[in-house]
Design a protein around this motif. Structure first.
Motif, mmCIF file in Angstrom:
data_model
loop_
_atom_site.group_PDB
_atom_site.id
_atom_site.type_symbol
_atom_site.label_atom_id
_atom_site.label_comp_id
_atom_site.label_asym_id
_atom_site.label_seq_id
_atom_site.Cartn_x
_atom_site.Cartn_y
_atom_site.Cartn_z
ATOM 1 N N VAL A 201 38.806 89.817 22.385
ATOM 2 C CA VAL A 201 38.653 89.735 20.929
ATOM 3 C C VAL A 201 37.489 90.645 20.535
ATOM 4 O O VAL A 201 36.341 90.381 20.891
ATOM 5 N N LYS A 202 37.795 91.717 19.824
ATOM 6 C CA LYS A 202 36.770 92.677 19.434
ATOM 7 C C LYS A 202 36.322 92.395 18.008
ATOM 8 O O LYS A 202 37.121 92.419 17.071
ATOM 9 N N ILE A 203 35.043 92.113 17.843
ATOM 10 C CA ILE A 203 34.490 91.853 16.517
ATOM 11 C C ILE A 203 34.095 93.167 15.849
ATOM 12 O O ILE A 203 34.483 93.449 14.716
ATOM 13 N N GLU A 204 33.337 93.961 16.564
ATOM 14 C CA GLU A 204 32.948 95.295 16.122
ATOM 15 C C GLU A 204 32.483 96.061 17.353
ATOM 16 O O GLU A 204 32.634 95.591 18.482
ATOM 17 N N GLU A 205 31.945 97.273 17.157
ATOM 18 C CA GLU A 205 31.513 98.087 18.284
ATOM 19 C C GLU A 205 30.484 97.337 19.134
ATOM 20 O O GLU A 205 29.478 96.853 18.623
ATOM 21 N N HIS A 206 30.760 97.238 20.437
ATOM 22 C CA HIS A 206 29.877 96.598 21.406
ATOM 23 C C HIS A 206 29.721 95.093 21.169
ATOM 24 O O HIS A 206 28.770 94.486 21.669
ATOM 25 N N ARG A 207 30.612 94.503 20.423
ATOM 26 C CA ARG A 207 30.591 93.045 20.219
ATOM 27 C C ARG A 207 32.010 92.517 20.424
ATOM 28 O O ARG A 207 32.887 92.715 19.575
ATOM 29 N N SER A 208 32.218 91.874 21.555
ATOM 30 C CA SER A 208 33.538 91.344 21.869
ATOM 31 C C SER A 208 33.387 90.214 22.877
ATOM 32 O O SER A 208 32.335 90.055 23.498
ATOM 33 N N PHE A 209 34.438 89.432 23.030
ATOM 34 C CA PHE A 209 34.447 88.365 24.027
ATOM 35 C C PHE A 209 35.866 88.194 24.549
ATOM 36 O O PHE A 209 36.839 88.683 23.953
ATOM 37 N N VAL A 210 35.969 87.509 25.694
ATOM 38 C CA VAL A 210 37.253 87.316 26.360
ATOM 39 C C VAL A 210 37.726 85.887 26.130
ATOM 40 O O VAL A 210 36.970 84.931 26.294
ATOM 41 N N PHE A 310 37.403 73.914 12.444
ATOM 42 C CA PHE A 310 37.915 75.073 11.717
ATOM 43 C C PHE A 310 39.380 74.823 11.367
ATOM 44 O O PHE A 310 40.139 74.292 12.174
ATOM 45 N N GLN A 311 39.738 75.227 10.168
ATOM 46 C CA GLN A 311 41.112 75.119 9.707
ATOM 47 C C GLN A 311 41.710 76.520 9.659
ATOM 48 O O GLN A 311 41.233 77.382 8.919
ATOM 49 N N VAL A 312 42.749 76.736 10.475
ATOM 50 C CA VAL A 312 43.311 78.077 10.588
ATOM 51 C C VAL A 312 44.829 78.020 10.548
ATOM 52 O O VAL A 312 45.443 76.957 10.715
ATOM 53 N N SER A 313 45.393 79.206 10.362
ATOM 54 C CA SER A 313 46.831 79.409 10.534
ATOM 55 C C SER A 313 46.996 80.662 11.367
ATOM 56 O O SER A 313 46.722 81.777 10.898
ATOM 57 N N ALA A 314 47.416 80.485 12.604
ATOM 58 C CA ALA A 314 47.565 81.633 13.490
ATOM 59 C C ALA A 314 48.679 82.558 13.034
ATOM 60 O O ALA A 314 48.655 83.753 13.318
ATOM 61 N N VAL A 315 49.656 82.027 12.308
ATOM 62 C CA VAL A 315 50.788 82.836 11.848
ATOM 63 C C VAL A 315 50.367 83.751 10.707
ATOM 64 O O VAL A 315 50.654 84.955 10.711
ATOM 65 N N THR A 316 49.657 83.219 9.719
ATOM 66 C CA THR A 316 49.247 84.019 8.558
ATOM 67 C C THR A 316 47.885 84.673 8.746
ATOM 68 O O THR A 316 47.521 85.568 7.985
ATOM 69 N N GLY A 317 47.106 84.207 9.743
ATOM 70 C CA GLY A 317 45.776 84.760 9.961
ATOM 71 C C GLY A 317 44.688 84.058 9.173
ATOM 72 O O GLY A 317 43.505 84.419 9.282
ATOM 73 N N GLN A 318 45.036 83.043 8.426
ATOM 74 C CA GLN A 318 44.055 82.325 7.613
ATOM 75 C C GLN A 318 42.986 81.667 8.499
ATOM 76 O O GLN A 318 43.294 80.912 9.411
ATOM 77 N N GLY A 319 41.724 81.968 8.232
ATOM 78 C CA GLY A 319 40.602 81.362 8.937
ATOM 79 C C GLY A 319 40.333 81.916 10.333
ATOM 80 O O GLY A 319 39.315 81.574 10.938
ATOM 81 N N CYS A 324 36.423 83.646 14.703
ATOM 82 C CA CYS A 324 36.004 84.600 15.741
ATOM 83 C C CYS A 324 34.560 85.036 15.537
ATOM 84 O O CYS A 324 33.809 85.198 16.515
ATOM 85 N N TYR A 325 34.133 85.200 14.288
ATOM 86 C CA TYR A 325 32.741 85.553 14.014
ATOM 87 C C TYR A 325 31.806 84.424 14.446
ATOM 88 O O TYR A 325 30.735 84.660 15.014
ATOM 89 N N GLN A 326 32.201 83.198 14.186
ATOM 90 C CA GLN A 326 31.384 82.047 14.586
ATOM 91 C C GLN A 326 31.293 81.950 16.108
ATOM 92 O O GLN A 326 30.229 81.639 16.663
ATOM 93 N N ILE A 327 32.391 82.240 16.798
ATOM 94 C CA ILE A 327 32.380 82.223 18.269
ATOM 95 C C ILE A 327 31.428 83.286 18.793
ATOM 96 O O ILE A 327 30.631 83.032 19.712
ATOM 97 N N MET A 328 31.501 84.488 18.208
ATOM 98 C CA MET A 328 30.645 85.585 18.668
ATOM 99 C C MET A 328 29.176 85.225 18.491
ATOM 100 O O MET A 328 28.349 85.469 19.378
ATOM 101 N N GLN A 329 28.819 84.646 17.355
ATOM 102 C CA GLN A 329 27.430 84.253 17.115
ATOM 103 C C GLN A 329 26.975 83.183 18.104
ATOM 104 O O GLN A 329 25.842 83.216 18.605
#
Length: 361
Positions: A201-210, A310-319, A324-329
């Motif tokens: 999962v790439k957040i931005e340049e040099h910021r990613s996680f597996v 977290f409330q998400v919808s993997a199909v529509t991308g909501q949340g 992912c930003y919260q995970i990276m932090q």
């Protein structure tokens, strides 16, 4: 490629070469004395971790590995050539056990990390070593020793920062497809995921996680029902678990689904059950907008959940992006905390005992 996470192999190190029985024979030099050289050492067997492999499937077709023997010694005090060491390539994340003793031999978690699993035999001594004042022409040598032989059990535990956990069809595979380039199978029937998948999962340049997606669990998995819990070991290295829950199942209560997974985690490992776990309420797009918040809050209240939700919808991308930003932090903060703790430990002399450290007067 078939995903294989366990394999059994047999390794045999090389035998040491025998010592040489020889006497120096040159013109005009009578009784030249012993000059037999030592045998060469047998080759050892090593495992080496490589980023180029991600399964143990090759060991299904080749199970026996043997290093070269050392050459025997020769006259003129020439030592035999040592046997060539054997390096067996395995994926990063491979744990090695001795099948006979169940001893943990090592854990290969870094690229190019090596582990000695079978030591080569020692070379025998030539007769030059047995010369003495009372035995000027010794005819004694020693044979090389045999190399170690072991039966090894290899277990692969994938290396990931975040692990997805949940019941079958909770939407784990759809979620990892939405946030990474991983493409696990997705269908409207249970157990579409049959082996772990990794996605970056790439957040931005040099910021990613597996992120790791494992097959879903059901009640009784610890007893082998469904796909069992054999894939849970792949979550043991993760820094964070995402418990994915279908908020609008047709038959099962979401709260009961969470409790079932918690029970199976406890049966497998207390350490895994106590690992940091966030709740991800998936498929919120199936709920009417006016009841979405109320329905999700009811699930949280019934669970008495204290960790982030977290409330998400993997199909529509909501949340998904916010999650992912919260995970990276979280991962960056955990890494910084670990580095600071290691730094502080280095400031204390490990040779000093606690009772020897006193405050200045």
């Amino acid at each position: 490629m078939k995903f294989v996470d366990e394999a059994t192999i047999e390794v045999l190190a090389g035998k040491g070469g025998d010592g040489c029985l020889s006497f120096r024979r040159e013109k005009f030099i009578p009784k030249g004395g012993p000059d037999g050289g030592d045998g060469g050492q047998g080759g050892s067997v090593y495992l080496i971790a490589s980023i180029e492999f991600n399964t143990l499937v090759d060991f299904r077709y080749r199970r026996h590995f043997r290093a070269k023997n050392g050459q025997p010694g020769m006259g003129s005090q020439c030592y035999g050539k040592g046997g060539e060491d054997l390096y067996i390539t395995v994926p990063i994340g491979t744990t090695v056990y001795d099948c006979d003793t169940d001893e943990l031999l090592g854990d290969l978690v870094r690229a190019d990390q090596t582990l000695l699993v079978a030591k080569g035999g020692l070379g025998g001594l030539g007769n030059i070593h047995f010369k003495s004042s009372v035995n000027r022409a010794p005819r004694k040598t020693t044979d090389g020793t045999i190399g170690e032989e072991r039966t090894l059990r290899l277990e692969l535990q994938v290396l990931a920062d975040v692990g997805l956990l949940g019941m079958p069809n909770a939407g784990k595979s759809t979620f990892i497809r939405a946030v990474s380039a991983a493409r696990p199978k997705v269908a409207d029937y249970p157990f579409t995921t049959l082996h772990p998948h990794l996605g970056v999962v790439k957040i931005e340049e040099h910021r990613s996680f597996v992120m790791a997606d494992i097959p879903g669990l059901i009640e009784g998995a610890a007893e082998g029902i469904g796909l069992g819990i054999k894939f849970l070991k792949h979550l043991s290295r993760t820094g964070l678990l995402l418990h994915v829950v279908d908020v609008a199942p047709l038959e099962e209560d979401p709260v009961d689904a969470v409790h079932i997974i918690e029970q199976e985690l406890g049966k497998y490992s207390d350490a895994l059950a106590e690992k940091k776990r966030w709740l991800v309420l998936n498929k919120v797009d199936l709920l009417a907008p006016e009841v979405q918040a109320q329905h999700c809050q009811a699930i949280i209240d019934r669970l008495q959940w204290q960790e982030p939700v977290f409330q998400v919808s993997a199909v529509t991308g909501q949340g998904c992006q916010e999650l992912c930003y919260q995970i990276m932090q979280y991962l960056e903060a955990a890494k910084a905390e670990y580095a600071e703790r290691e730094k502080n430990n280095l400031l204390i002399d490990p040779l000093l005992m606690d009772d020897e450290i006193s405050s200045p007067e």
